[in-house]
Design a protein around this motif. Structure first.
Motif, PDB file in Angstrom:
ATOM      1  N   THR A   1       5.525  -4.674 -11.007  1.00 20.15           N
ATOM      2  CA  THR A   1       4.069  -4.495 -10.943  1.00 20.15           C
ATOM      3  C   THR A   1       3.535  -4.792  -9.546  1.00 20.15           C
ATOM      4  O   THR A   1       2.744  -4.026  -8.973  1.00 20.15           O
ATOM      5  N   THR A   2       3.948  -5.903  -8.977  1.00 22.89           N
ATOM      6  CA  THR A   2       3.456  -6.279  -7.645  1.00 22.89           C
ATOM      7  C   THR A   2       3.971  -5.321  -6.570  1.00 22.89           C
ATOM      8  O   THR A   2       3.275  -5.057  -5.581  1.00 22.89           O
ATOM      9  N   ALA A   3       5.188  -4.800  -6.747  1.00 27.60           N
ATOM     10  CA  ALA A   3       5.729  -3.857  -5.767  1.00 27.60           C
ATOM     11  C   ALA A   3       4.931  -2.559  -5.777  1.00 27.60           C
ATOM     12  O   ALA A   3       4.629  -1.987  -4.715  1.00 27.60           O
ATOM     13  N   LEU A   4       4.566  -2.060  -6.950  1.00 31.72           N
ATOM     14  CA  LEU A   4       3.808  -0.813  -7.039  1.00 31.72           C
ATOM     15  C   LEU A   4       2.368  -0.981  -6.576  1.00 31.72           C
ATOM     16  O   LEU A   4       1.760  -0.037  -6.045  1.00 31.72           O
ATOM     17  N   ALA A   5       1.813  -2.166  -6.803  1.00 31.60           N
ATOM     18  CA  ALA A   5       0.391  -2.380  -6.486  1.00 31.60           C
ATOM     19  C   ALA A   5       0.091  -2.243  -4.996  1.00 31.60           C
ATOM     20  O   ALA A   5      -1.062  -2.034  -4.609  1.00 31.60           O
ATOM     21  N   GLY A   6       1.083  -2.334  -4.134  1.00 31.40           N
ATOM     22  CA  GLY A   6       0.847  -2.247  -2.691  1.00 31.40           C
ATOM     23  C   GLY A   6       0.911  -0.842  -2.130  1.00 31.40           C
ATOM     24  O   GLY A   6       0.999  -0.668  -0.916  1.00 31.40           O
ATOM     25  N   HIS A   7       0.852   0.183  -2.997  1.00 32.74           N
ATOM     26  CA  HIS A   7       0.968   1.569  -2.534  1.00 32.74           C
ATOM     27  C   HIS A   7      -0.283   2.383  -2.882  1.00 32.74           C
ATOM     28  O   HIS A   7      -0.211   3.447  -3.505  1.00 32.74           O
ATOM     29  N   GLY A   8      -1.417   1.884  -2.536  1.00 27.45           N
ATOM     30  CA  GLY A   8      -2.658   2.647  -2.681  1.00 27.45           C
ATOM     31  C   GLY A   8      -3.145   2.710  -4.117  1.00 27.45           C
ATOM     32  O   GLY A   8      -2.676   2.010  -5.012  1.00 27.45           O
ATOM     33  N   VAL A   9      -4.120   3.627  -4.325  1.00 29.70           N
ATOM     34  CA  VAL A   9      -4.749   3.752  -5.638  1.00 29.70           C
ATOM     35  C   VAL A   9      -3.734   4.199  -6.690  1.00 29.70           C
ATOM     36  O   VAL A   9      -3.710   3.685  -7.812  1.00 29.70           O
ATOM     37  N   ALA A  10      -2.906   5.174  -6.321  1.00 29.57           N
ATOM     38  CA  ALA A  10      -1.897   5.646  -7.268  1.00 29.57           C
ATOM     39  C   ALA A  10      -0.931   4.523  -7.633  1.00 29.57           C
ATOM     40  O   ALA A  10      -0.512   4.396  -8.793  1.00 29.57           O
ATOM     41  N   GLY A  11      -0.593   3.701  -6.645  1.00 25.01           N
ATOM     42  CA  GLY A  11       0.297   2.575  -6.898  1.00 25.01           C
ATOM     43  C   GLY A  11      -0.324   1.569  -7.839  1.00 25.01           C
ATOM     44  O   GLY A  11       0.351   1.020  -8.716  1.00 25.01           O
TER      45      GLY A  11
END
Length: 410
Positions: A345-355
């Motif tokens: 979750t934290t890894a994906l959250a750092g990739h913009g709105v889509a993340g």
């Protein structure tokens, strides 16, 4: 209610229902759902036909709860019949009816009844079994967020009319949720290691050895409680001799305490504890050996059988204690799954709105899967420990359930 009565099945009385032949049929109908008639689960006409007759008077024998006898007798008097107390037949135990008073007790009763029927003279372990179950479940399913979800499920079971058929289970679910929430706070888990709650006691993934030791220690306490109840049961079933020499009695308890003392002494480097534990274990083995030899009938074959049984009881006692390490093992698995979901979750959250959208989806999906799968696993494993490690000591014989006759005119 006095404690001895609160932890015992409902007291039964042997009774005879006596009625004039002309009103026997009406008298039997008054007993529907109240008395365990010797000729049970049969049609009304067959029950009436099976009555013992002396001239114009007929009688049926059965069992009824002692506290209900005055009310049943009053109901029979309305049709001209009577209820007469009788002496219980020698060698025949009354049927067992567990106390159904109290919402919590009713919720936990299936834990015991699924395993078997409590013998009439034994302790009713319903409340103790329920407490042990929710403790073990909570240790394996330690997450404050998911525990609160279980509490919410319990609230729905209690209040939502569409779930009325499962309403009686709400205290059981609420207890499991509360225990999970407590252990989640101790572990610092709230839908995984999100940091919402700090670890009050231990981070499972940071110190798994401590958690494993705690699981075995919790198992030791539960086993000690099971032995205490088992000793009382053996005394009631066969007197002091059975209570002393039985593998689930004082002999088995001494062996268990001795093994636990030796293990604890070695861990703490306390020589006196090791020696005391060894002496206690040997005493338990001697008592158990005497019991096994007496049971086998003596002779060379009996001695050989007793030796094999002694070896078996040592292995089983040690393995049963170690088996409680699964309380920590499945707690570690639950924490590991939560950690993987949170890291993703934290890894994906750092990739913009889509993340962020993907992170939210992963967090919800991951926790939903963890909740459903881990809750099922923890429920099964807690039940396994309850039945195989605890109930196998508490119960050695099985009783006969109280089955009141239900009938209607045909």
């Amino acid at each position: 209610m006095p404690l001895p009565e609160a932890v015992a099945p409902v007291r039964m009385e042997r009774v005879a229902i006596v009625a004039p032949e002309a009103v026997l049929r009406d008298a039997v109908m008054k007993l529907s759902g109240l008395v365990d008639i010797d000729r049970t689960d049969e049609e009304l006409e067959k029950v009436v036909a099976g009555a013992v007759r002396r001239g114009e008077v007929a009688a049926l024998a059965g069992w009824c709860p002692a506290e209900e006898r005055p009310a049943i007798a009053a109901a029979l008097a309305e049709v001209g019949a009577a209820m007469v107390p009788m002496r219980a037949p020698r060698g025949v135990d009354p049927p067992t009816l567990l106390r159904g008073t109290g919402t919590v007790r009713r919720s936990f009763t299936p834990l015991v009844s699924t395993y078997g029927t409590v013998p009439y003279q034994d302790v009713d372990p319903t409340l103790l079994a329920g407490a042990a179950y929710v403790l073990m479940f909570g240790m394996m399913f330690g997450d404050a967020g998911q525990g609160l979800l279980l509490v919410a499920v319990a609230a729905l079971l209690r209040t939502w009319s569409r779930l009325a058929r499962w309403r009686s289970a709400w205290p059981f679910v609420a207890g499991a949720g509360a225990a999970s929430t407590l252990f989640g706070v101790l572990y610092g888990e709230f839908f995984g290691p999100t940091g919402v709650v700090p670890a009050v006691w231990v981070d499972p993934l940071e110190d798994p050895v401590l958690l494993l030791g705690a699981g075995v220690a919790a198992g030791a306490v539960l086993l000690a409680a099971a032995y205490a109840v088992a000793i009382v049961n053996r005394w009631r079933e066969g007197g002091p001799r059975l209570a002393v020499y039985a593998a689930s009695g004082i002999a088995g308890a001494a062996l268990f305490l001795g093994i636990a003392g030796v293990a604890g002494g070695l861990l703490l480097h306390a020589d006196l504890v090791v020696v005391g534990g060894a002496v206690t274990a040997v005493a338990g083995l001697v008592l158990a050996g005497v019991g096994f030899a007496a049971e086998s009938g003596g002779g060379a074959a009996g001695v050989a059988q007793a030796v094999v049984q002694l070896f078996d009881i040592v292995i089983r006692t040690g393995s049963n204690l170690v088996s409680f390490a699964r309380l920590a093992a499945f707690g570690l698995v639950h924490a590991a799954i939560g950690s993987v979901v949170w890291l993703g979750t934290t890894a994906l959250a750092g990739h913009g709105v889509a993340g962020v959208g993907a992170a939210v989806f992963l967090f919800l999906l991951g926790n939903a899967l963890a909740f459903s799968l881990e809750a099922l696993v923890a429920a099964i494993q807690a039940l396994r420990l309850e039945f195989y490690e605890l109930f196998s000591r508490v119960f050695e014989i099985e009783g006969r359930p109280f089955r009141p006759w239900y009938g209607e005119a045909r």
